[in-house]
Design an enzyme around this catalytic site. Structure first.
Site, PDB file in Angstrom:
ATOM      1  N   ASN A  41      13.590  59.731  -2.341  1.00 15.30           N
ATOM      2  CA  ASN A  41      14.382  58.501  -2.277  1.00 15.30           C
ATOM      3  C   ASN A  41      15.815  58.713  -2.735  1.00 15.30           C
ATOM      4  O   ASN A  41      16.754  58.138  -2.170  1.00 15.30           O
ATOM      5  CB  ASN A  41      13.732  57.406  -3.128  1.00 15.30           C
ATOM      6  CG  ASN A  41      12.454  56.877  -2.501  1.00 15.30           C
ATOM      7  OD1 ASN A  41      12.285  56.929  -1.294  1.00 15.30           O
ATOM      8  ND2 ASN A  41      11.556  56.385  -3.324  1.00 15.30           N
ATOM      9  N   GLY A 249      14.079  51.664  -8.888  1.00 18.08           N
ATOM     10  CA  GLY A 249      14.542  52.576  -9.932  1.00 18.08           C
ATOM     11  C   GLY A 249      15.182  53.826  -9.365  1.00 18.08           C
ATOM     12  O   GLY A 249      16.178  54.331  -9.896  1.00 18.08           O
ATOM     13  N   ASP A 250      14.619  54.329  -8.260  1.00 17.95           N
ATOM     14  CA  ASP A 250      15.200  55.496  -7.588  1.00 17.95           C
ATOM     15  C   ASP A 250      16.582  55.166  -7.026  1.00 17.95           C
ATOM     16  O   ASP A 250      17.499  55.986  -7.060  1.00 17.95           O
ATOM     17  CB  ASP A 250      14.298  55.959  -6.445  1.00 17.95           C
ATOM     18  CG  ASP A 250      12.850  56.102  -6.863  1.00 17.95           C
ATOM     19  OD1 ASP A 250      12.605  56.371  -8.054  1.00 17.95           O
ATOM     20  OD2 ASP A 250      11.968  55.939  -6.007  1.00 17.95           O
ATOM     21  N   THR A 251      16.708  53.948  -6.509  1.00 17.03           N
ATOM     22  CA  THR A 251      17.998  53.500  -5.982  1.00 17.03           C
ATOM     23  C   THR A 251      19.022  53.387  -7.095  1.00 17.03           C
ATOM     24  O   THR A 251      20.182  53.788  -6.936  1.00 17.03           O
ATOM     25  CB  THR A 251      17.848  52.149  -5.269  1.00 17.03           C
ATOM     26  OG1 THR A 251      16.862  52.272  -4.240  1.00 17.03           O
ATOM     27  CG2 THR A 251      19.163  51.704  -4.662  1.00 17.03           C
ATOM     28  N   GLY A 254      19.954  57.081  -8.036  1.00 19.56           N
ATOM     29  CA  GLY A 254      20.702  57.787  -6.996  1.00 19.56           C
ATOM     30  C   GLY A 254      22.085  57.217  -6.773  1.00 19.56           C
ATOM     31  O   GLY A 254      23.068  57.962  -6.652  1.00 19.56           O
TER      32      GLY A 254
END
Length: 304
Positions: A41, A249-251, A254
């Site tokens: 992601n 959370g990955d967004t 990143g």
């Protein structure tokens, strides 16, 4: 160069239906298959921001090839290690409530783990490495000690997103950034209750003392808290209808690192990351950033 390492990637199957009833044929209104895993992601988010990365990790079978093909077709370079078995498929179902079914994935043999560590030894000074997500079967928590040591020796900026409590032991070697959520932060320090903002800051500062250069703690609808040696910031999250929380959370991670990588200042990067994380939460998969400028109008940040 930026690298992402997803040790246990997945295909995420998103399903929407009106109801989920036992002993009935439940027909969906909508379904979508997406390449996934926390590091995967991050590569997807960076790619949407115009930032190149190399996606690494273990893949297996036709489901693993689906992930590889999808990433490469979108312009993301991959360097996966093939193992036996089948890369897992996780299910996220909306039927008036949100249901999450997460599977185990293939077992990784020792020789493949050694191959992965050899890959990491090739990274160079100034490179970024995201190591994100759960561990697959066959790999123990002490793998983080090996990864942290390799990155320290090669002067690689390591960004870690894991719920493993064992990682606390290895912070003494130093790393660039960690991104726990508030529940994971509590578990790191064996606290059983929900952390207050003051407690999040207290334990976040402890992690800085233990060896993290930076830490960002995601708090869902409450936003996030960022801490380094000189700064503490609290950033709010915009309001909206939550569709899927799996990738937000990955967004956050990143898009935050992506903005810093592009030269944005810390406050702007945090606000953009919060809006982007909410944008992902308000959609079935990950954000396309189209509604982020509008969501940014709801975001506030304060220095503590």
């Amino acid at each position: 160069m930026i690298y992402t390492l997803t040790l246990n990637p997945a295909i995420d199957l998103f399903i929407d239906m009106d109801n989920l009833l036992p002993k009935k044929v439940n027909r969906s209104n909508y379904d979508d298959y997406q390449e996934n895993g926390k590091g995967v992601n991050v590569s997807r988010i960076l790619n949407l921001m115009g930032i190149k990365s190399v996606a690494m990790g273990f893949i297996a079978g036709f489901t693993g090839n689906f992930i590889k093909d999808k990433l490469e077709s979108s312009g993301i370079e991959t360097d996966f290690i093939q193992v036996d078995g089948i890369t897992r498929v996780n299910v996220f179902l909306n039927a008036q409530e949100e249901f999450k079914i997460v599977n185990k994935g293939p077992e990784i043999p020792e020789e493949k783990t050694k191959e992965m560590l050899s890959q990491l030894r090739k990274l160079k000074k100034g490179d970024f490495l995201f190591v994100c997500g759960s561990l697959p079967r066959g790999i123990q928590d002490n793998i983080y000690e090996d990864i942290i040591k390799i990155c320290k020796e090669n002067d690689v900026k390591l960004i870690l997103d894991t719920s493993s409590k064992e990682v606390i032991k290895y912070l003494k070697y130093g790393l660039y950034l960690m991104k726990p959520n508030d529940e994971e932060l509590a578990e790191f320090f064996q606290v059983s209750h929900t952390l207050t903002e003051d407690e999040i800051i207290k334990y976040g500062k402890k992690m800085i003392e233990m060896g993290c250069e930076k830490i960002i703690i995601s708090r869902g609808e409450k936003g996030a808290i960022y801490i380094d040696e000189k700064n503490i910031y609290s950033v709010t999250a915009p309001e909206g209808k939550v569709v899927n929380t799996a990738c937000s959370g990955d967004t956050l991670l990143g898009s935050f690192i992506g903005k810093l990588y592009l030269g944005e200042n810390l406050e702007d990067a945090l606000m953009f990351a919060s809006a982007s994380a909410s944008s992902t939460a308000f959609t079935e998969g990950i954000t396309d950033f189209k509604n982020v400028p509008e969501l940014l109008k709801q975001v506030t940040i304060k220095k503590i």
